[in-house]
Design an enzyme around this catalytic site. Sequence first.
Site, PDB file in Angstrom:
ATOM      1  N   GLU A 187     -10.295  91.619 -33.064  1.00  0.00           N
ATOM      2  CA  GLU A 187      -9.437  92.412 -32.302  1.00  0.00           C
ATOM      3  C   GLU A 187      -8.202  91.693 -31.708  1.00  0.00           C
ATOM      4  O   GLU A 187      -7.951  92.165 -30.378  1.00  0.00           O
ATOM      5  CB  GLU A 187     -10.053  93.408 -31.571  1.00  0.00           C
ATOM      6  CG  GLU A 187     -10.749  94.567 -32.246  1.00  0.00           C
ATOM      7  CD  GLU A 187      -9.715  95.327 -33.211  1.00  0.00           C
ATOM      8  OE1 GLU A 187      -8.634  95.244 -33.000  1.00  0.00           O
ATOM      9  OE2 GLU A 187     -10.102  95.338 -34.272  1.00  0.00           O
TER      10      GLU A 187
HETATM   11  C1  LIG Z   1     -16.359  88.557 -38.415  1.00  0.00           C
HETATM   12  C2  LIG Z   1     -14.843  89.016 -38.417  1.00  0.00           C
HETATM   13  C3  LIG Z   1     -14.365  90.326 -38.647  1.00  0.00           C
HETATM   14  C4  LIG Z   1     -13.098  90.551 -38.617  1.00  0.00           C
HETATM   15  N1  LIG Z   1     -12.729  91.893 -38.823  1.00  0.00           N
HETATM   16  C5  LIG Z   1     -11.274  92.243 -39.271  1.00  0.00           C
HETATM   17  C6  LIG Z   1     -11.064  93.451 -39.696  1.00  0.00           C
HETATM   18  O1  LIG Z   1     -11.817  94.332 -39.682  1.00  0.00           O
HETATM   19  N2  LIG Z   1      -9.574  93.434 -39.969  1.00  0.00           N
HETATM   20  C7  LIG Z   1      -8.752  92.710 -39.794  1.00  0.00           C
HETATM   21  O2  LIG Z   1      -7.616  92.777 -40.089  1.00  0.00           O
HETATM   22  N3  LIG Z   1      -9.159  91.559 -39.360  1.00  0.00           N
HETATM   23  C8  LIG Z   1     -10.428  90.992 -39.009  1.00  0.00           C
HETATM   24  N4  LIG Z   1     -10.854  89.959 -38.653  1.00  0.00           N
HETATM   25  C9  LIG Z   1      -9.663  88.844 -38.210  1.00  0.00           C
HETATM   26  C10 LIG Z   1      -9.662  88.542 -36.875  1.00  0.00           C
HETATM   27  O3  LIG Z   1      -9.060  89.826 -36.322  1.00  0.00           O
HETATM   28  C11 LIG Z   1      -9.074  87.108 -36.674  1.00  0.00           C
HETATM   29  O4  LIG Z   1      -9.845  86.203 -37.195  1.00  0.00           O
HETATM   30  C12 LIG Z   1      -8.408  87.143 -35.323  1.00  0.00           C
HETATM   31  O5  LIG Z   1      -7.381  87.934 -34.970  1.00  0.00           O
HETATM   32  C13 LIG Z   1      -7.712  85.740 -35.200  1.00  0.00           C
HETATM   33  O6  LIG Z   1      -6.902  85.295 -36.186  1.00  0.00           O
HETATM   34  P1  LIG Z   1      -7.313  83.882 -36.864  1.00  0.00           P
HETATM   35  O7  LIG Z   1      -8.807  83.853 -37.306  1.00  0.00           O
HETATM   36  O8  LIG Z   1      -6.310  83.759 -38.166  1.00  0.00           O
HETATM   37  O9  LIG Z   1      -6.956  82.750 -35.862  1.00  0.00           O
HETATM   38  P2  LIG Z   1      -5.740  82.251 -35.629  1.00  0.00           P
HETATM   39  O10 LIG Z   1      -4.529  83.258 -35.550  1.00  0.00           O
HETATM   40  O11 LIG Z   1      -5.281  80.980 -36.518  1.00  0.00           O
HETATM   41  O12 LIG Z   1      -5.848  81.605 -34.067  1.00  0.00           O
HETATM   42  C14 LIG Z   1      -6.507  80.377 -33.971  1.00  0.00           C
HETATM   43  C15 LIG Z   1      -6.499  79.968 -32.241  1.00  0.00           C
HETATM   44  O13 LIG Z   1      -5.289  79.943 -31.989  1.00  0.00           O
HETATM   45  C16 LIG Z   1      -4.908  80.662 -30.882  1.00  0.00           C
HETATM   46  N5  LIG Z   1      -3.443  81.328 -31.176  1.00  0.00           N
HETATM   47  C17 LIG Z   1      -2.960  81.712 -32.155  1.00  0.00           C
HETATM   48  N6  LIG Z   1      -1.664  82.234 -32.060  1.00  0.00           N
HETATM   49  C18 LIG Z   1      -1.501  81.871 -30.965  1.00  0.00           C
HETATM   50  C19 LIG Z   1      -0.461  81.990 -29.783  1.00  0.00           C
HETATM   51  N7  LIG Z   1       0.878  82.685 -30.350  1.00  0.00           N
HETATM   52  N8  LIG Z   1      -0.476  81.886 -28.370  1.00  0.00           N
HETATM   53  C20 LIG Z   1      -1.897  81.336 -28.057  1.00  0.00           C
HETATM   54  N9  LIG Z   1      -2.844  81.036 -28.802  1.00  0.00           N
HETATM   55  C21 LIG Z   1      -2.558  81.425 -30.270  1.00  0.00           C
HETATM   56  C22 LIG Z   1      -5.874  81.972 -30.951  1.00  0.00           C
HETATM   57  O14 LIG Z   1      -6.150  82.562 -29.746  1.00  0.00           O
HETATM   58  C23 LIG Z   1      -7.326  81.164 -31.662  1.00  0.00           C
HETATM   59  O15 LIG Z   1      -7.896  80.498 -30.496  1.00  0.00           O
HETATM   60  C24 LIG Z   1     -12.099  89.448 -38.711  1.00  0.00           C
HETATM   61  C25 LIG Z   1     -12.678  88.147 -38.337  1.00  0.00           C
HETATM   62  C26 LIG Z   1     -14.001  87.968 -38.341  1.00  0.00           C
HETATM   63  C27 LIG Z   1     -14.390  86.680 -38.106  1.00  0.00           C
END
Ligand SMILES: Cc1cc2nc3c(=O)[nH]c(=O)nc-3n(C[C@H](O)[C@H](O)[C@H](O)COP(=O)(O)OP(=O)(O)OC[C@H]3O[C@@H](n4cnc5c(N)ncnc54)[C@H](O)[C@@H]3O)c2cc1C
Length: 596
Positions: free
Chosen positions: A440
Amino acid sequence: MPFYKTPLRELRFVYNELFDSKTIEQLPGFEEITPDLVDAMLEEAGKFCEERLLPINQSGDEEGCQFSEGRVSTPDKFIQAYKDFCEMGLCSLTAPIEYEGQGLPKTLGLMIDEIISSTNMSFSLYPGLTNGACNAIIAKASDELKQKYLPKMIDGSWTGAMSLTEPHCGTDLGLIRTKAISNDDGSYAITGTKIFITAGDHDLSENIIHLVLARTPDAPKGIKGISMFLVPKMVVGDNSEIGKPNNVSCGSIEHKMGIKASATCVMNFDEAEGYLVGELNKGMAAMFIMMNIERLAVGIQGLGIAEASYQGAVNYAVERLQGRSLTGPKQPDKPADSLLVHPDVRRMLLVQRAYTEGSRALIAWVARELDISRHHEDTKRRQDADDFVALMTPVVKAFISDIGSEVANLGVQIMGGHGYIREHGMEQYVRDARIAQIYEGTNGVQALDLVGRKLSAFDGRYLQQFFGPVQFFLETNANNAAISTLIAPLGDALQKLQSTTQYVRDRLKNMPDDSAAAATDYLKLFGLVSLGYLWVRMAEVASKQIDSSDELFYQAKIDTANFYFERLLPQCDALYKNIMAGSDTIMKFNDEAFQA
Ligand SMILES: Cc1cc2nc3c(=O)[nH]c(=O)nc-3n(C[C@H](O)[C@H](O)[C@H](O)COP(=O)(O)OP(=O)(O)OC[C@H]3O[C@@H](n4cnc5c(N)ncnc54)[C@H](O)[C@@H]3O)c2cc1C
């Protein structure tokens, strides 16, 4: 099986005493929501969760979801539990009566959500996402879509899912590649792959309704070119009857750290039939309706886990005999005293308790304003409440999910090796709680939302809805002897929050790295001051009841407030320094040295 009892006394205190239950009863549409009704519903929901969801929490974690031949199955007994959950009406509590919901206040619904999260966080996600999807559909979809989908989603026959994330884009949703091509009949052909989709596929319901973010071929680049589509797993006929399968398939499920009974799916949409929700290219605004609901729900997951972990830890600490009290044996007839005599164990339990009860009060405050924002007769009052909810949503999501993890970790520590092994369920709380800090929108992103958007919105208008009531309380209670020792430290913490607010707002434009480097500490400071305010209020309410027959309860409230002020609120001093330190040591660190 882990120990858990619905904290009914606590919930009653927050609903009836900390906040006046009349505020809800006086809202149009809630005239029949008496304290007795609320009490009965909490009791009934608590009984169901304790008897049906708690017993399948550990087994669900052990078994996990399974994926075979393109189908996802939930752990043993989940199907029956979900069916009974729906039959009890627990899916439809706060949904509008117009679509066959029960139209109950969010204040009550969110309290029940806490109980569900405490007893089975994995399970909570299936109805939780459905609720969020319904809210977005109610706000943005055409009447035709509403009539066709909402009643079945609200009664739980169909569940909802939120399909945003793609392999190359998580936080940065502007990178979404999923395509939407318009068909002659007004529908769209949706093609793309989504990953990490919670409840994307499972065997609990006969249909799954995805809200999918995608872009049409001529859409502007980035976030401004994203639209939201409703894509059912099974195509639905005019009278909501289920038709042929849509081209929506699950490619696999993830193997993960926690919430193992919640299916996390790779979803493939292959020219699947979908329908536009809201306006073209305004998909983010539509999706934010769902995301904001889910962000509050994620904070509640943190609270639910914290409560369950505290109960498990305190139950164990009382029974476990180890060592003797430093001031002489307290249980001389036993081979050793209970863990409860040791200052360090007591400290950990009180940290758990102060954070958990404080978080419950904060969520109840936000929930109450949510009800006011939707039901109050006065437009200005509705707007004020809406501003408050917008401001506090990232705080609830991030601060309370951080608390969930911290408290769950303390729960393991209090139980020592018995917390680390699986038998007592304490380590599951740590694993389950961890995701709440990530999904989220990560907690780092919540902090940026608070600092970058919420503080400056309408020239700082949102902030008044927090600073106003806290300042008013401080002024009107300046001479209140019952809480005199807490007023000055709260005033000091508020002052720190106000000056750091000024600092991060000032730097947003010209030195944005300073604001961004401060964001996480700033959000924590905001959360600590919020809980500080609520703890003084709880102490004030308790001080008036101290001579009642429930003295133990009220005295514990006052003592926990004192602990919070002595041991947790002082973190504000260090956070203040961190925030004001700027970003030089962070941003000037040599990029190459990170990998040296
Ligand atoms: C168990 C699970 C359930 C999930 N359920 C859903 C779902 O139902 N629907 C859905 O659509 N998604 C879902 N997700 C996805 C989840 O919302 C994302 O994993 C999350 O939003 C982070 O995206 P990412 O993993 O690609 O990390 P990234 O975006 O790659 O981020 C990696 C790190 O970098 C930081 N970061 C990235 N961009 C910035 C920025 N601009 N400024 C500062 N810091 C930054 C982040 O805070 C994080 O610490 C789920 C994930 C998991 C693991």
